[in-house]
Design a protein around this motif. Structure first.
Motif, PDB file in Angstrom:
ATOM      1  N   CYS A 113      53.992  33.652  27.906  1.00  0.00           N
ATOM      2  CA  CYS A 113      53.700  32.237  27.645  1.00  0.00           C
ATOM      3  C   CYS A 113      54.934  31.394  27.944  1.00  0.00           C
ATOM      4  O   CYS A 113      54.839  30.260  28.445  1.00  0.00           O
ATOM      5  CB  CYS A 113      53.300  32.018  26.194  1.00  0.00           C
ATOM      6  N   CYS A 116      55.707  29.421  31.293  1.00  0.00           N
ATOM      7  CA  CYS A 116      55.201  28.069  31.567  1.00  0.00           C
ATOM      8  C   CYS A 116      55.516  27.101  30.433  1.00  0.00           C
ATOM      9  O   CYS A 116      55.879  25.955  30.666  1.00  0.00           O
ATOM     10  CB  CYS A 116      53.694  28.098  31.795  1.00  0.00           C
ATOM     11  N   PHE A 127      53.216  21.388  31.718  1.00  0.00           N
ATOM     12  CA  PHE A 127      52.731  22.352  30.739  1.00  0.00           C
ATOM     13  C   PHE A 127      52.921  21.808  29.329  1.00  0.00           C
ATOM     14  O   PHE A 127      54.020  21.393  28.980  1.00  0.00           O
ATOM     15  CB  PHE A 127      53.462  23.688  30.908  1.00  0.00           C
ATOM     16  N   LEU A 130      54.021  23.441  22.970  1.00  0.00           N
ATOM     17  CA  LEU A 130      53.230  24.198  21.991  1.00  0.00           C
ATOM     18  C   LEU A 130      53.951  24.287  20.648  1.00  0.00           C
ATOM     19  O   LEU A 130      53.326  24.532  19.614  1.00  0.00           O
ATOM     20  CB  LEU A 130      52.957  25.625  22.498  1.00  0.00           C
ATOM     21  N   MET A 142      42.319  28.644  22.340  1.00  0.00           N
ATOM     22  CA  MET A 142      42.300  29.960  22.994  1.00  0.00           C
ATOM     23  C   MET A 142      40.865  30.489  23.072  1.00  0.00           C
ATOM     24  O   MET A 142      40.471  31.100  24.061  1.00  0.00           O
ATOM     25  CB  MET A 142      43.205  30.956  22.245  1.00  0.00           C
TER      26      MET A 142
END
Ligand code: HEM
Ligand code: HEM
Length: 179
Positions: A113, A116, A127, A130, A142
């Motif tokens: 992960c 990106c 991107f 998160l 997800m």
């Protein structure tokens, strides 16, 4: 167009703050935190909701109330907000979550992960950030990706989400909240 956070604050106050709060913490369950998210990403998501490329019953009810011209201002408002530390609800899985996030799973073809979304989950213009994201929201996205129900990234995340075990998904969502 460059957004103006002050104009954005006035627009967000009409309705968005009911769920995403004035400081972008989004205290409602399964609702994305917007504070510190990249403006370019926020603009893209709002346009995708408007155009029906990304569907959500909840957001579908509100996005129509925003004009095309207002979108960059609202994005600038939330992007300028200070990030707030996320809430980890199950620390016992953080070790597995970190491994998935940093290394992926070569055995099942899950890419890292971090490749990106960044080592610290900081994201880029392309991107999404998160770091500190709401666990329930991450899990729901997800699920939508794996099921092919969120495809506004042209299926890129589907190939990631589809290969993940339930344990890996639960763990990475917790790790993301810890970043
Ligand atoms: C998702 C903005 C109003 C609940 C999002 C996202 C954005 C956004 C940019 C995507 C974030 C991401 O991909 O990380 C706004 C704006 C609003 C607004 C600008 C005002 C016009 C609301 C309201 C609610 C709400 C009033 C609750 C009633 C949600 C939920 C999601 C979401 C549940 C996730 C939906 C999904 O799974 O696609 N919002 N929002 N929002 N928002 Fe809002
Ligand atoms: C979106 C998680 C790997 C590219 C997202 C979102 C999540 C996520 C939760 C939605 C964010 C939001 O709605 O706010 C993960 C996890 C990964 C991973 C847990 C590792 C297991 C990757 C990789 C790439 C990537 C390797 C690049 C090759 C993207 C893109 C988007 C996205 C392009 C959506 C951008 C858009 O809608 O415009 N990811 N990701 N992700 N991710 Fe990932």
């Amino acid at each position: 167009t460059k957004g103006d956070p002050e104009i954005g604050a006035g627009i967000a106050a009409r309705v968005c703050v009911a769920c995403h709060a004035e400081d972008g913490t989004s205290p409602m369950p399964n609702t994305p935190r917007l504070a510190s998210q990249h403006a370019t990403y926020l603009v893209k998501q709002m346009k995708d909701y408007r155009a029906g490329r990304r569907t959500s019953e909840v957001m579908g009810n509100y996005i129509g109330g925003l004009s095309e011209e207002e979108i960059p201002h609202v994005a600038a408002y939330y992007a300028a907000q200070e990030a707030i530390p996320g809430v980890v609800t199950d620390p016992s899985v953080l070790k597995l979550g970190r491994r998935v996030y940093v290394d992926g799973n070569p055995g099942s073809g899950i890419p890292a992960c971090s490749g990106c979304h960044g080592d610290e989950g900081e994201g880029t213009r392309r991107f999404p950030r998160l770091a500190g994201q709401d666990v329930g929201y991450t899990l729901e996205q997800m699920r939508l990706y794996a099921a092919g129900e969120r495809t506004n990234d042209r299926g890129l995340m589907q190939t990631v989400a589809d290969r993940m075990s339930e344990a890996e998904t639960l763990a990475v969502a917790q790790y993301i909240a810890s970043l």
